[in-house]
Scaffold this motif. Structure first.
Motif, mmCIF file in Angstrom:
data_model
loop_
_atom_site.group_PDB
_atom_site.id
_atom_site.type_symbol
_atom_site.label_atom_id
_atom_site.label_comp_id
_atom_site.label_asym_id
_atom_site.label_seq_id
_atom_site.Cartn_x
_atom_site.Cartn_y
_atom_site.Cartn_z
ATOM 1 N N ALA A 34 -20.289 64.684 -108.353
ATOM 2 C CA ALA A 34 -18.962 64.139 -108.069
ATOM 3 C C ALA A 34 -19.069 62.832 -107.282
ATOM 4 N N LYS A 35 -20.155 62.686 -106.539
ATOM 5 C CA LYS A 35 -20.380 61.480 -105.738
ATOM 6 C C LYS A 35 -21.438 60.569 -106.347
ATOM 7 N N ASN A 36 -21.948 60.929 -107.520
ATOM 8 C CA ASN A 36 -23.009 60.142 -108.167
ATOM 9 C C ASN A 36 -24.174 59.892 -107.214
ATOM 10 N N THR A 37 -24.561 60.923 -106.508
ATOM 11 C CA THR A 37 -25.595 60.768 -105.484
ATOM 12 C C THR A 37 -26.598 61.913 -105.550
ATOM 13 N N VAL A 38 -27.853 61.539 -105.363
ATOM 14 C CA VAL A 38 -28.936 62.509 -105.255
ATOM 15 C C VAL A 38 -29.524 62.383 -103.853
ATOM 16 N N TYR A 39 -29.906 63.510 -103.290
ATOM 17 C CA TYR A 39 -30.438 63.541 -101.931
ATOM 18 C C TYR A 39 -31.870 64.059 -101.919
ATOM 19 N N LEU A 40 -32.614 63.585 -100.959
ATOM 20 C CA LEU A 40 -33.941 64.130 -100.691
ATOM 21 C C LEU A 40 -33.994 64.448 -99.204
ATOM 22 N N GLN A 41 -33.859 65.728 -98.889
ATOM 23 C CA GLN A 41 -33.940 66.180 -97.515
ATOM 24 C C GLN A 41 -35.398 66.413 -97.177
ATOM 25 N N MET A 42 -35.880 65.704 -96.173
ATOM 26 C CA MET A 42 -37.293 65.783 -95.806
ATOM 27 C C MET A 42 -37.413 66.348 -94.401
ATOM 28 N N SER A 43 -38.164 67.413 -94.274
ATOM 29 C CA SER A 43 -38.347 68.060 -92.987
ATOM 30 C C SER A 43 -39.839 68.200 -92.698
ATOM 31 N N SER A 44 -40.152 68.518 -91.462
ATOM 32 C CA SER A 44 -41.554 68.671 -91.047
ATOM 33 C C SER A 44 -42.393 67.496 -91.519
ATOM 34 N N LEU A 45 -41.884 66.323 -91.297
ATOM 35 C CA LEU A 45 -42.543 65.124 -91.796
ATOM 36 C C LEU A 45 -43.891 64.912 -91.136
ATOM 37 N N LYS A 46 -44.795 64.371 -91.927
ATOM 38 C CA LYS A 46 -46.158 64.105 -91.486
ATOM 39 C C LYS A 46 -46.446 62.616 -91.624
ATOM 40 N N PRO A 47 -47.390 62.095 -90.868
ATOM 41 C CA PRO A 47 -47.739 60.680 -91.007
ATOM 42 C C PRO A 47 -48.098 60.293 -92.442
ATOM 43 N N GLU A 48 -48.687 61.224 -93.178
ATOM 44 C CA GLU A 48 -49.062 60.923 -94.563
ATOM 45 C C GLU A 48 -47.866 60.837 -95.500
ATOM 46 N N GLY A 73 -31.463 55.508 -96.398
ATOM 47 C CA GLY A 73 -31.710 56.598 -95.467
ATOM 48 C C GLY A 73 -33.080 56.596 -94.823
ATOM 49 N N GLY A 74 -33.924 55.665 -95.209
ATOM 50 C CA GLY A 74 -35.240 55.600 -94.614
ATOM 51 C C GLY A 74 -35.179 55.150 -93.170
ATOM 52 N N GLY A 75 -36.309 55.265 -92.501
ATOM 53 C CA GLY A 75 -36.367 54.851 -91.108
ATOM 54 C C GLY A 75 -37.643 55.316 -90.458
ATOM 55 N N LEU A 76 -37.662 55.196 -89.144
ATOM 56 C CA LEU A 76 -38.816 55.608 -88.351
ATOM 57 C C LEU A 76 -38.521 56.965 -87.712
ATOM 58 N N VAL A 77 -39.437 57.888 -87.872
ATOM 59 C CA VAL A 77 -39.252 59.236 -87.325
ATOM 60 C C VAL A 77 -40.595 59.747 -86.824
ATOM 61 N N GLN A 78 -40.550 60.587 -85.822
ATOM 62 C CA GLN A 78 -41.784 61.186 -85.314
ATOM 63 C C GLN A 78 -42.235 62.321 -86.214
ATOM 64 N N ALA A 79 -43.512 62.580 -86.190
ATOM 65 C CA ALA A 79 -44.060 63.709 -86.946
ATOM 66 C C ALA A 79 -43.324 64.985 -86.557
ATOM 67 N N GLY A 80 -43.006 65.782 -87.554
ATOM 68 C CA GLY A 80 -42.244 66.998 -87.341
ATOM 69 C C GLY A 80 -40.747 66.812 -87.478
ATOM 70 N N GLY A 81 -40.316 65.582 -87.548
ATOM 71 C CA GLY A 81 -38.901 65.287 -87.653
ATOM 72 C C GLY A 81 -38.385 65.369 -89.081
ATOM 73 N N SER A 82 -37.117 64.991 -89.235
ATOM 74 C CA SER A 82 -36.447 65.082 -90.537
ATOM 75 C C SER A 82 -35.711 63.791 -90.862
ATOM 76 N N LEU A 83 -35.559 63.570 -92.141
ATOM 77 C CA LEU A 83 -34.748 62.464 -92.649
ATOM 78 C C LEU A 83 -34.101 62.922 -93.947
ATOM 79 N N ARG A 84 -32.958 62.346 -94.253
ATOM 80 C CA ARG A 84 -32.352 62.596 -95.549
ATOM 81 C C ARG A 84 -32.179 61.275 -96.276
ATOM 82 N N LEU A 85 -32.797 61.171 -97.419
ATOM 83 C CA LEU A 85 -32.640 59.995 -98.261
ATOM 84 C C LEU A 85 -31.513 60.233 -99.256
ATOM 85 N N SER A 86 -30.842 59.155 -99.604
ATOM 86 C CA SER A 86 -29.788 59.212 -100.602
ATOM 87 C C SER A 86 -30.089 58.226 -101.716
#
Length: 124
Positions: free
Chosen positions: A74-88, A7-20
């Motif tokens: 049930a899906k054997n999956t953990v998520y990390l929802q990331m919002s308001s992303l910062k360069p750091e 689920g990683g990738g390139l996103v602009q600051a302030g954007g969101s990503l969801r990792l699985s």
């Protein structure tokens, strides 16, 4: 046991990503899962963790209010929802299985199986 982070990738600051973090093997629901990250030239650091049941969650201060960790047993999956992303927040993110033995959830020594990591790049 195998853990696969994605689920990683390139996103602009302030954007969101969801990792699985998808896990293989039995009794996934018996273990907590943690997320760690390692930025270039820095040590690996704890980001967030979720208990086996999903009821308890833990966050490092720098991501509180911006990141949410959850799981679907049930899906054997953990998520990390990331919002308001910062360069750091730019780093390789890893998920790992928490044995629950020794220290707090932020202590990397508690984790036995680690995924291969997924790169998150936040542009300014």
């Amino acid at each position: 046991v195998q853990l696969q982070a994605s689920g990683g990738g390139l996103v602009q600051a302030g954007g969101s990503l969801r990792l699985s973090c998808a896990a293989s093997g039995r009794i996934f629901s018996n273990y907590g899962i943690g997320w760690f990250r390692q930025a270039p030239g820095k040590e690996r650091e704890f980001v967030a963790a979720v208990s086996a049941s999903g009821i308890s969650t833990y966050y490092t201060d720098s991501v509180k209010g911006r990141f949410t960790v959850s799981r679907d047993n049930a899906k054997n999956t953990v998520y990390l929802q990331m919002s308001s992303l910062k360069p750091e927040d730019t780093a390789v993110y890893y998920c790992a299985r928490d044995t629950g033995l020794g220290g707090t959830a932020a202590y990397s020594g508690r984790y036995d199986y680690w995924g291969q990591g997924t790169l998150v790049t936040v542009s300014s």
